[in-house]
Write an enzyme that holds these catalytic residues in place. Sequence first.
Site, mmCIF file in Angstrom:
data_model
loop_
_atom_site.group_PDB
_atom_site.id
_atom_site.type_symbol
_atom_site.label_atom_id
_atom_site.label_comp_id
_atom_site.label_asym_id
_atom_site.label_seq_id
_atom_site.Cartn_x
_atom_site.Cartn_y
_atom_site.Cartn_z
ATOM 1 N N LYS A 14 0.830 -1.221 0.000
ATOM 2 C CA LYS A 14 0.000 0.000 0.000
ATOM 3 C C LYS A 14 0.857 1.260 0.000
ATOM 4 O O LYS A 14 0.646 2.164 -0.814
ATOM 5 C CB LYS A 14 -0.924 0.047 1.239
ATOM 6 C CG LYS A 14 -1.927 -1.087 1.332
ATOM 7 C CD LYS A 14 -2.876 -0.905 2.496
ATOM 8 C CE LYS A 14 -2.179 -0.899 3.841
ATOM 9 N NZ LYS A 14 -1.635 -2.204 4.246
ATOM 10 N N ARG A 89 -10.314 0.702 7.648
ATOM 11 C CA ARG A 89 -9.942 -0.660 8.035
ATOM 12 C C ARG A 89 -11.084 -1.374 8.745
ATOM 13 O O ARG A 89 -10.942 -2.547 9.100
ATOM 14 C CB ARG A 89 -8.737 -0.615 8.981
ATOM 15 C CG ARG A 89 -7.386 -0.765 8.271
ATOM 16 C CD ARG A 89 -6.287 -0.498 9.287
ATOM 17 N NE ARG A 89 -5.091 -1.238 9.061
ATOM 18 C CZ ARG A 89 -3.980 -0.719 8.499
ATOM 19 N NH1 ARG A 89 -3.961 0.507 8.053
ATOM 20 N NH2 ARG A 89 -2.905 -1.457 8.380
ATOM 21 N N ARG A 128 11.600 -5.799 6.128
ATOM 22 C CA ARG A 128 11.551 -4.377 6.476
ATOM 23 C C ARG A 128 11.932 -4.173 7.947
ATOM 24 O O ARG A 128 12.574 -3.182 8.291
ATOM 25 C CB ARG A 128 10.155 -3.806 6.193
ATOM 26 C CG ARG A 128 10.098 -2.301 6.380
ATOM 27 C CD ARG A 128 8.800 -1.691 5.878
ATOM 28 N NE ARG A 128 7.655 -2.100 6.661
ATOM 29 C CZ ARG A 128 6.406 -1.707 6.427
ATOM 30 N NH1 ARG A 128 6.152 -0.918 5.405
ATOM 31 N NH2 ARG A 128 5.413 -2.110 7.179
ATOM 32 N N ARG A 134 10.596 0.196 12.145
ATOM 33 C CA ARG A 134 9.237 -0.043 12.643
ATOM 34 C C ARG A 134 9.216 -1.231 13.589
ATOM 35 O O ARG A 134 9.464 -2.368 13.173
ATOM 36 C CB ARG A 134 8.285 -0.242 11.464
ATOM 37 C CG ARG A 134 7.796 1.112 10.952
ATOM 38 C CD ARG A 134 6.800 1.010 9.880
ATOM 39 N NE ARG A 134 5.653 0.173 10.210
ATOM 40 C CZ ARG A 134 4.621 0.037 9.405
ATOM 41 N NH1 ARG A 134 4.595 0.682 8.254
ATOM 42 N NH2 ARG A 134 3.615 -0.738 9.742
ATOM 43 N N ARG A 146 -1.296 -8.992 12.981
ATOM 44 C CA ARG A 146 -1.780 -7.915 12.090
ATOM 45 C C ARG A 146 -2.521 -8.513 10.892
ATOM 46 O O ARG A 146 -3.563 -7.991 10.465
ATOM 47 C CB ARG A 146 -0.608 -7.062 11.600
ATOM 48 C CG ARG A 146 -0.112 -6.078 12.652
ATOM 49 C CD ARG A 146 1.320 -5.666 12.420
ATOM 50 N NE ARG A 146 1.537 -4.893 11.217
ATOM 51 C CZ ARG A 146 2.745 -4.694 10.667
ATOM 52 N NH1 ARG A 146 3.818 -5.205 11.226
ATOM 53 N NH2 ARG A 146 2.859 -3.975 9.575
HETATM 54 P P1 B4P Z 1 3.431 -1.871 2.590
HETATM 55 O O1 B4P Z 1 2.330 -2.826 2.382
HETATM 56 O O2 B4P Z 1 3.487 -0.718 1.675
HETATM 57 O O3 B4P Z 1 3.343 -1.543 4.132
HETATM 58 P P2 B4P Z 1 2.503 -0.447 4.874
HETATM 59 O O4 B4P Z 1 1.866 0.522 3.938
HETATM 60 O O5 B4P Z 1 3.445 0.095 5.886
HETATM 61 O O6 B4P Z 1 1.288 -1.239 5.490
HETATM 62 P P3 B4P Z 1 0.982 -1.694 6.948
HETATM 63 O O7 B4P Z 1 -0.431 -2.223 6.928
HETATM 64 O O8 B4P Z 1 2.054 -2.633 7.413
HETATM 65 O O9 B4P Z 1 1.117 -0.418 7.871
HETATM 66 P P4 B4P Z 1 0.218 0.825 8.263
HETATM 67 O O10 B4P Z 1 1.181 1.917 8.398
HETATM 68 O O11 B4P Z 1 -0.939 1.047 7.340
HETATM 69 O O12 B4P Z 1 4.882 -2.502 2.377
HETATM 70 C C1 B4P Z 1 5.486 -3.454 3.187
HETATM 71 C C2 B4P Z 1 6.878 -3.860 2.669
HETATM 72 O O13 B4P Z 1 6.771 -4.599 1.460
HETATM 73 C C3 B4P Z 1 7.806 -2.694 2.353
HETATM 74 O O14 B4P Z 1 9.059 -2.959 2.948
HETATM 75 C C4 B4P Z 1 7.942 -2.676 0.845
HETATM 76 O O15 B4P Z 1 9.215 -2.284 0.413
HETATM 77 C C5 B4P Z 1 7.698 -4.119 0.477
HETATM 78 N N1 B4P Z 1 7.065 -4.247 -0.835
HETATM 79 C C6 B4P Z 1 6.005 -3.527 -1.278
HETATM 80 N N2 B4P Z 1 5.667 -3.922 -2.527
HETATM 81 C C7 B4P Z 1 6.545 -4.926 -2.866
HETATM 82 C C8 B4P Z 1 6.710 -5.757 -4.028
HETATM 83 N N3 B4P Z 1 5.917 -5.641 -5.102
HETATM 84 N N4 B4P Z 1 7.684 -6.708 -4.017
HETATM 85 C C9 B4P Z 1 8.488 -6.824 -2.948
HETATM 86 N N5 B4P Z 1 8.383 -6.078 -1.816
HETATM 87 C C10 B4P Z 1 7.419 -5.136 -1.793
HETATM 88 O O16 B4P Z 1 -0.403 0.425 9.693
HETATM 89 C C11 B4P Z 1 0.381 0.137 10.822
HETATM 90 C C12 B4P Z 1 -0.506 -0.044 12.068
HETATM 91 O O17 B4P Z 1 -1.215 1.174 12.368
HETATM 92 C C13 B4P Z 1 -1.623 -1.092 11.956
HETATM 93 O O18 B4P Z 1 -1.163 -2.390 12.270
HETATM 94 C C14 B4P Z 1 -2.652 -0.543 12.999
HETATM 95 O O19 B4P Z 1 -2.289 -0.905 14.303
HETATM 96 C C15 B4P Z 1 -2.538 0.958 12.872
HETATM 97 N N6 B4P Z 1 -3.521 1.552 11.937
HETATM 98 C C16 B4P Z 1 -3.224 2.177 10.752
HETATM 99 N N7 B4P Z 1 -4.346 2.591 10.140
HETATM 100 C C17 B4P Z 1 -5.390 2.217 10.943
HETATM 101 C C18 B4P Z 1 -6.815 2.341 10.835
HETATM 102 N N8 B4P Z 1 -7.388 2.929 9.784
HETATM 103 N N9 B4P Z 1 -7.577 1.854 11.841
HETATM 104 C C19 B4P Z 1 -7.025 1.283 12.917
HETATM 105 N N10 B4P Z 1 -5.691 1.112 13.072
HETATM 106 C C20 B4P Z 1 -4.867 1.581 12.099
#
Ligand code: B4P
Length: 192
Positions: A14, A89, A128, A134, A146
């Site tokens: 994402k 979410r 990561r 993180r 998660r």
């Molecule tokens: P991403 O999938 O981009 O990770 P993210 O955006 O950080 O998502 P995540 O769900 O983990 O975190 P968020 O901040 O939203 O990438 C992950 C890794 O994969 C990266 O290292 C990237 O380089 C790699 N990658 C990506 N594409 C690739 C590909 N094609 N090939 C290889 N590698 C690739 O949320 C964090 C926490 O915040 C949640 O757990 C929750 O506790 C809270 N939270 C956030 N929003 C919330 C909401 N709306 N409601 C309630 N809690 C919330």
Amino acid sequence: MLNIIIFGAPGSGKGTQSTFLVERYKLGHLSTGDMLRAAIAQQTPAGMQAKAFMDKGQLVPDETVIELITNELDKQSQAAGFIFDGFPRTLAQAQKLDKMLAERGTPVNLLLNLDVDEDVLVARLLNRGKIGNRSDDRDENVIRERIAVFEKNTLPLLEYYQKQGKLCNIKGVGEPSEISKQIRQTVASQLK
Ligand code: B4P
């Protein structure tokens, strides 16, 4: 306005694809994960409350994230539209988002669902965790929690958006640039 939800499990790409979407369509980027991490870094009351949930891999309460999103929508009221990254979410968040956008005279246009198998998700996040700062990426148990929370609370939202004809499925495995290309073609065909 153009409003796109980028949707998927933790580690589905994402954040990675949001960078592409923001650049390509010149939209505001609203990532609740980034907002929460900023609130934690600033040690705000919301941040301190959120940290306890995030460290365990659980969702932060709806009221907290809805307040963060509302404030940002107001701050960026001149934007040409938004990428919603990691929000909504839960069903309550999705319904609130529809309401907030309706009040601003604009809808969610589409939801891009990045589909990635669990083993790939875990491997990406552990990787990561090794190179990034993180804390929620360092412990495999937290990562699996998660993903379980995603499947229980967040995945059902696909039906909500499918019923509205807004769901677009994207295969989230492969080179990030190839996935961006698929996203670009999907957005173009949906907006025709
Ligand atoms: P991403 O999938 O981009 O990770 P993210 O955006 O950080 O998502 P995540 O769900 O983990 O975190 P968020 O901040 O939203 O990438 C992950 C890794 O994969 C990266 O290292 C990237 O380089 C790699 N990658 C990506 N594409 C690739 C590909 N094609 N090939 C290889 N590698 C690739 O949320 C964090 C926490 O915040 C949640 O757990 C929750 O506790 C809270 N939270 C956030 N929003 C919330 C909401 N709306 N409601 C309630 N809690 C919330």
